[in-house]
Design an enzyme around this catalytic site. Structure first.
Site, PDB file in Angstrom:
ATOM      1  N   ASP A  60       0.857  -1.185   0.000  1.00 23.03           N
ATOM      2  CA  ASP A  60       0.000   0.000   0.000  1.00 23.03           C
ATOM      3  C   ASP A  60       0.894   1.237   0.000  1.00 23.03           C
ATOM      4  OD1 ASP A  60      -1.835   2.170   0.855  1.00 23.03           O
ATOM      5  OD2 ASP A  60      -3.232   0.502   1.093  1.00 23.03           O
ATOM      6  N   GLU A 129      -3.530  16.585 -16.038  1.00 20.54           N
ATOM      7  CA  GLU A 129      -4.250  17.368 -15.015  1.00 20.54           C
ATOM      8  C   GLU A 129      -3.338  18.429 -14.388  1.00 20.54           C
ATOM      9  OE1 GLU A 129      -7.590  17.373 -13.388  1.00 20.54           O
ATOM     10  OE2 GLU A 129      -7.855  16.772 -15.469  1.00 20.54           O
ATOM     11  N   TYR A 151      -6.169  16.165  -6.415  1.00 20.11           N
ATOM     12  CA  TYR A 151      -5.452  15.134  -7.186  1.00 20.11           C
ATOM     13  C   TYR A 151      -4.293  15.760  -7.961  1.00 20.11           C
ATOM     14  CZ  TYR A 151      -4.561  12.061 -11.233  1.00 20.11           C
ATOM     15  OH  TYR A 151      -3.959  11.310 -12.222  1.00 20.11           O
ATOM     16  N   LYS A 155      -0.269  15.275  -7.688  1.00 24.66           N
ATOM     17  CA  LYS A 155       0.539  14.830  -8.828  1.00 24.66           C
ATOM     18  C   LYS A 155       1.657  15.839  -9.139  1.00 24.66           C
ATOM     19  CE  LYS A 155      -1.140  10.862 -10.488  1.00 24.66           C
ATOM     20  NZ  LYS A 155      -0.325   9.661 -10.709  1.00 24.66           N
ATOM     21  N   HIS A 181      -6.311   8.647 -21.254  1.00 25.73           N
ATOM     22  CA  HIS A 181      -6.318   7.482 -22.137  1.00 25.73           C
ATOM     23  C   HIS A 181      -7.305   6.465 -21.598  1.00 25.73           C
ATOM     24  CE1 HIS A 181      -2.864   7.505 -19.400  1.00 25.73           C
ATOM     25  NE2 HIS A 181      -3.091   6.223 -19.218  1.00 25.73           N
ATOM     26  N   ARG A 186     -11.230   0.695 -18.664  1.00 25.12           N
ATOM     27  CA  ARG A 186     -11.311   1.921 -17.876  1.00 25.12           C
ATOM     28  C   ARG A 186     -12.285   1.721 -16.713  1.00 25.12           C
ATOM     29  NH1 ARG A 186      -8.818   6.512 -16.204  1.00 25.12           N
ATOM     30  NH2 ARG A 186      -9.156   8.268 -17.609  1.00 25.12           N
TER      31      ARG A 186
HETATM   32  P1  NAP Z   1      -6.609   3.129 -12.118  1.00 29.63           P
HETATM   33  O1  NAP Z   1      -7.256   2.199 -13.087  1.00 29.63           O
HETATM   34  O2  NAP Z   1      -7.457   3.896 -11.173  1.00 29.63           O
HETATM   35  O3  NAP Z   1      -5.551   2.267 -11.278  1.00 29.63           O
HETATM   36  C1  NAP Z   1      -4.966   2.776 -10.112  1.00 29.63           C
HETATM   37  C2  NAP Z   1      -4.217   1.676  -9.388  1.00 29.63           C
HETATM   38  O4  NAP Z   1      -3.683   2.220  -8.169  1.00 29.63           O
HETATM   39  C3  NAP Z   1      -5.092   0.478  -8.990  1.00 29.63           C
HETATM   40  O5  NAP Z   1      -4.358  -0.702  -9.172  1.00 29.63           O
HETATM   41  C4  NAP Z   1      -5.329   0.734  -7.501  1.00 29.63           C
HETATM   42  O6  NAP Z   1      -5.567  -0.442  -6.767  1.00 29.63           O
HETATM   43  C5  NAP Z   1      -3.996   1.333  -7.107  1.00 29.63           C
HETATM   44  N1  NAP Z   1      -4.055   2.038  -5.832  1.00 29.63           N
HETATM   45  C6  NAP Z   1      -4.941   2.989  -5.444  1.00 29.63           C
HETATM   46  N2  NAP Z   1      -4.671   3.407  -4.194  1.00 29.63           N
HETATM   47  C7  NAP Z   1      -3.604   2.692  -3.765  1.00 29.63           C
HETATM   48  C8  NAP Z   1      -2.873   2.637  -2.561  1.00 29.63           C
HETATM   49  N3  NAP Z   1      -3.190   3.395  -1.521  1.00 29.63           N
HETATM   50  N4  NAP Z   1      -1.839   1.784  -2.478  1.00 29.63           N
HETATM   51  C9  NAP Z   1      -1.513   0.982  -3.504  1.00 29.63           C
HETATM   52  N5  NAP Z   1      -2.186   0.972  -4.678  1.00 29.63           N
HETATM   53  C10 NAP Z   1      -3.209   1.822  -4.807  1.00 29.63           C
HETATM   54  O7  NAP Z   1      -5.709   4.203 -12.876  1.00 29.63           O
HETATM   55  P2  NAP Z   1      -5.076   4.161 -14.357  1.00 29.63           P
HETATM   56  O8  NAP Z   1      -6.030   4.824 -15.288  1.00 29.63           O
HETATM   57  O9  NAP Z   1      -4.579   2.812 -14.649  1.00 29.63           O
HETATM   58  O10 NAP Z   1      -3.864   5.192 -14.191  1.00 29.63           O
HETATM   59  C11 NAP Z   1      -2.577   4.745 -13.783  1.00 29.63           C
HETATM   60  C12 NAP Z   1      -1.780   5.930 -13.279  1.00 29.63           C
HETATM   61  O11 NAP Z   1      -1.652   6.910 -14.308  1.00 29.63           O
HETATM   62  C13 NAP Z   1      -2.386   6.665 -12.096  1.00 29.63           C
HETATM   63  O12 NAP Z   1      -1.331   7.120 -11.293  1.00 29.63           O
HETATM   64  C14 NAP Z   1      -3.120   7.828 -12.741  1.00 29.63           C
HETATM   65  O13 NAP Z   1      -3.239   8.885 -11.802  1.00 29.63           O
HETATM   66  C15 NAP Z   1      -2.172   8.153 -13.866  1.00 29.63           C
HETATM   67  N6  NAP Z   1      -2.765   8.752 -15.055  1.00 29.63           N
HETATM   68  C16 NAP Z   1      -3.827   8.198 -15.659  1.00 29.63           C
HETATM   69  C17 NAP Z   1      -4.334   8.744 -16.828  1.00 29.63           C
HETATM   70  C18 NAP Z   1      -5.510   8.147 -17.549  1.00 29.63           C
HETATM   71  O14 NAP Z   1      -6.103   8.846 -18.381  1.00 29.63           O
HETATM   72  N7  NAP Z   1      -5.819   6.888 -17.326  1.00 29.63           N
HETATM   73  C19 NAP Z   1      -3.733   9.901 -17.366  1.00 29.63           C
HETATM   74  C20 NAP Z   1      -2.619  10.441 -16.710  1.00 29.63           C
HETATM   75  C21 NAP Z   1      -2.132   9.857 -15.577  1.00 29.63           C
HETATM   76  P3  NAP Z   1      -7.051  -1.038  -6.517  1.00 29.63           P
HETATM   77  O15 NAP Z   1      -7.345  -1.878  -7.724  1.00 29.63           O
HETATM   78  O16 NAP Z   1      -6.893  -1.805  -5.273  1.00 29.63           O
HETATM   79  O17 NAP Z   1      -7.967   0.140  -6.389  1.00 29.63           O
HETATM   80  O1  G4F Z   2     -13.294  10.996 -16.977  1.00 30.66           O
HETATM   81  P1  G4F Z   2     -12.952  11.984 -15.944  1.00 30.66           P
HETATM   82  O2  G4F Z   2     -13.333  11.674 -14.556  1.00 30.66           O
HETATM   83  O3  G4F Z   2     -11.389  12.202 -16.105  1.00 30.66           O
HETATM   84  P2  G4F Z   2     -10.409  13.400 -15.665  1.00 30.66           P
HETATM   85  O4  G4F Z   2     -10.977  14.192 -14.568  1.00 30.66           O
HETATM   86  O5  G4F Z   2     -10.036  14.128 -16.907  1.00 30.66           O
HETATM   87  O6  G4F Z   2      -9.156  12.594 -15.101  1.00 30.66           O
HETATM   88  C1  G4F Z   2      -8.607  11.476 -15.807  1.00 30.66           C
HETATM   89  O7  G4F Z   2      -7.613  11.928 -16.695  1.00 30.66           O
HETATM   90  C2  G4F Z   2      -6.481  12.558 -16.069  1.00 30.66           C
HETATM   91  C3  G4F Z   2      -5.537  12.990 -17.183  1.00 30.66           C
HETATM   92  O8  G4F Z   2      -5.894  14.276 -17.624  1.00 30.66           O
HETATM   93  C4  G4F Z   2      -5.823  11.568 -15.139  1.00 30.66           C
HETATM   94  F1  G4F Z   2      -4.723  12.143 -14.540  1.00 30.66           F
HETATM   95  C5  G4F Z   2      -6.810  11.133 -14.084  1.00 30.66           C
HETATM   96  O9  G4F Z   2      -6.190  10.130 -13.256  1.00 30.66           O
HETATM   97  C6  G4F Z   2      -8.021  10.524 -14.765  1.00 30.66           C
HETATM   98  O10 G4F Z   2      -7.639   9.334 -15.413  1.00 30.66           O
HETATM   99  O11 G4F Z   2     -13.592  13.396 -16.320  1.00 30.66           O
HETATM  100  C7  G4F Z   2     -13.361  13.999 -17.569  1.00 30.66           C
HETATM  101  C8  G4F Z   2     -14.270  15.224 -17.704  1.00 30.66           C
HETATM  102  C9  G4F Z   2     -14.225  16.153 -16.486  1.00 30.66           C
HETATM  103  O12 G4F Z   2     -14.192  17.501 -16.917  1.00 30.66           O
HETATM  104  C10 G4F Z   2     -15.551  15.896 -15.781  1.00 30.66           C
HETATM  105  O13 G4F Z   2     -16.053  17.007 -15.030  1.00 30.66           O
HETATM  106  O14 G4F Z   2     -15.623  14.776 -17.797  1.00 30.66           O
HETATM  107  C11 G4F Z   2     -16.431  15.588 -16.971  1.00 30.66           C
HETATM  108  N1  G4F Z   2     -17.657  14.868 -16.639  1.00 30.66           N
HETATM  109  C12 G4F Z   2     -18.911  15.217 -17.020  1.00 30.66           C
HETATM  110  N2  G4F Z   2     -19.813  14.361 -16.505  1.00 30.66           N
HETATM  111  C13 G4F Z   2     -17.743  13.759 -15.886  1.00 30.66           C
HETATM  112  C14 G4F Z   2     -19.104  13.443 -15.802  1.00 30.66           C
HETATM  113  N3  G4F Z   2     -16.790  13.024 -15.293  1.00 30.66           N
HETATM  114  C15 G4F Z   2     -17.180  11.923 -14.603  1.00 30.66           C
HETATM  115  N4  G4F Z   2     -16.229  11.143 -14.041  1.00 30.66           N
HETATM  116  N5  G4F Z   2     -18.515  11.575 -14.460  1.00 30.66           N
HETATM  117  C16 G4F Z   2     -19.525  12.308 -15.036  1.00 30.66           C
HETATM  118  O15 G4F Z   2     -20.699  11.989 -14.916  1.00 30.66           O
END
Ligand code: NAP
Ligand code: G4F
Length: 352
Positions: A60, A129, A151, A155, A181, A186
């Site tokens: 953790d 972000e 968040y 970061k 992405h 997702r």
């Molecule tokens: P995700 O699906 O939410 O996966 C997050 C992972 O972190 C899960 O395996 C989760 O475990 C683990 N985790 C959460 N809290 C923890 C803790 N306290 N200790 C240990 N593990 C913990 O996220 P993702 O989309 O794959 O993203 C991967 C990374 O890239 C993250 O750091 C995210 O912030 C960053 N990121 C994502 C995006 C995007 O668009 N996807 C873009 C930019 C950056 P559980 O399964 O147990 O919850």
């Molecule tokens: O899908 P989201 O929750 O993603 P967000 O906030 O862009 O964050 C994701 O991308 C980041 C990279 O830029 C990562 F760092 C982060 O870990 C994560 O993977 O929301 C996208 C947009 C926001 O503006 C939100 O306000 O969609 C808008 N939105 C509108 N309706 C909603 C909703 N978001 C969510 N989650 N749920 C809604 O119903």
């Protein structure tokens, strides 16, 4: 020659699962940290059929000793630090947790690397972000950061502490500034998957409407399986550096919903309602990345763009619900996830 060893923190998440599959394909021995939850969460690894091929270590991010243990057990050449509380919305509900897990967690991982083996190469999951609200049209590595959520602030700390360990201790540590992405793996809380799952259910008559928040927010959405490759490429370079990874396109949440309903031949306006419970106290209105540096330096470029991405996600969720209705059972999150409408949180309600 013995194979390379990688430790992936957060292997149960979207990126962790795709990265593990990618590294296995490259011949790596893959270790992954996971949280000891009361109900294990390995559906993504099972869905990709790689659960048996990775070694799992409980750890953790709030527990430094568990991270040290994970590095001691796995003896990695490369650490991909992906674990975080990654849902921006939740960081408004649990802002201290965001700092502890998503911010200080990075230092705990870097400290473990420094203490155990400073020759380990480390990838830090930074994010678009960081740029926050009210930024420039296009964002690149030199664009100023203006984080707009707990968040993003956490970061930002992770971004800088990664650079500090790189410059101060000569650790090969890279920030991947990845723009959003997405994929069929997702999490359901994120807007793209919420839409693809919601549209699939509406198309099959399992739901009657979809409730969303800010429809005007614009994101640069790419395809997760391609993005994890950029993480690996960063760690194969001669020198450590930071890179933006993006498609260069931007689209609104409204466009995403519109396109998703088009895939199943429905009109989005008939089924979509705005619900202020899903509005954030502060939101990032526009993200659009310039990934010239990654294109030129890493030879990485995006292939799947917006229209194809939406179709991939809707088709997959539609197929899953159809198979489920036919009685097939497989590892999958949606049947167990309550409707978000059932979740109470003052953070999102503006009637305060
Ligand atoms: P995700 O699906 O939410 O996966 C997050 C992972 O972190 C899960 O395996 C989760 O475990 C683990 N985790 C959460 N809290 C923890 C803790 N306290 N200790 C240990 N593990 C913990 O996220 P993702 O989309 O794959 O993203 C991967 C990374 O890239 C993250 O750091 C995210 O912030 C960053 N990121 C994502 C995006 C995007 O668009 N996807 C873009 C930019 C950056 P559980 O399964 O147990 O919850
Ligand atoms: O899908 P989201 O929750 O993603 P967000 O906030 O862009 O964050 C994701 O991308 C980041 C990279 O830029 C990562 F760092 C982060 O870990 C994560 O993977 O929301 C996208 C947009 C926001 O503006 C939100 O306000 O969609 C808008 N939105 C509108 N309706 C909603 C909703 N978001 C969510 N989650 N749920 C809604 O119903």
């Amino acid at each position: 020659m013995s194979s390379m060893r990688a430790l992936v923190t957060g292997i149960s998440g979207q990126d962790g699962a795709y990265l593990a599959r990618f590294l296995l394909g490259k011949g790596y021995e893959v270790y992954g940290t996971y949280r000891r939850l009361s109900t294990p969460n390995f559906w993504r690894l099972q869905y990709l059929d790689i659960f048996e091929q990775v070694d799992l270590i409980p750890a953790d991010l709030v527990d430094a000793a568990s991270i040290m243990e994970a590095i001691n057990i796995s003896e990695p050449d490369e650490v991909y630090h992906l674990a975080a509380q990654s849902f921006v919305g939740a960081s408004f509900e649990q802002p201290v947790g965001a700092g502890e897990i998503t911010g200080l967690g990075v230092t705990r991982v870097l400290e473990a690397v420094r203490a155990i083996n400073p020759r380990i190469r480390l990838y830090q999951a930074s994010t678009s972000e960081l740029y926050g609200k009210g930024n420039s049209d296009y964002q690149c590595e030199d664009t100023p950061f203006r984080p707009s959520s707990p968040y993003a602030a956490a970061k930002l700390y992770g971004y800088w502490v990664t650079r500090i360990y790189r410059e101060g201790y000569s650790i090969f540590a890279c920030n991947g500034i990845l723009f959003n992405h997405e994929s069929p793996l997702r999490g359901l809380e994120f807007v793209t998957r919420k839409i693809s799952n919601g549209v699939a259910k509406i198309a099959l008559g399992l739901e009657t409407e979809m409730r969303l928040g800010n429809l005007e927010a614009r994101r640069d959405w790419g395809y997760a399986p391609e993005y994890v490759e950029s993480m690996w490429l960063m760690l194969q370079q001669r020198d450590p550096d930071d890179y933006v990874v993006s498609t260069g396109e931007t689209h609104s949440v409204k466009e995403f919903a519109q396109r998703a309903f088009e895939v199943v031949g429905l009109d989005w306006e008939q089924y979509t309602k705005v619900d202020k419970r899903f509005l954030r106290p502060l939101d990032v209105e526009h993200l659009q990345g310039d990934c010239t540096k990654a294109r030129e330096g890493l030879g990485w470029s995006p292939k799947v763009k917006f229209g194809e991405l939406v179709k991939i996600m809707v088709d997959e969720d539609l197929g899953r619900w159809q198979r489920w209705q036919e009685g097939q059972r497989f590892p999958w999150d949606a049947p167990n996830y309550p409707s978000e409408n059932r979740i109470l949180s003052r953070t999102f309600a503006l009637d305060r």
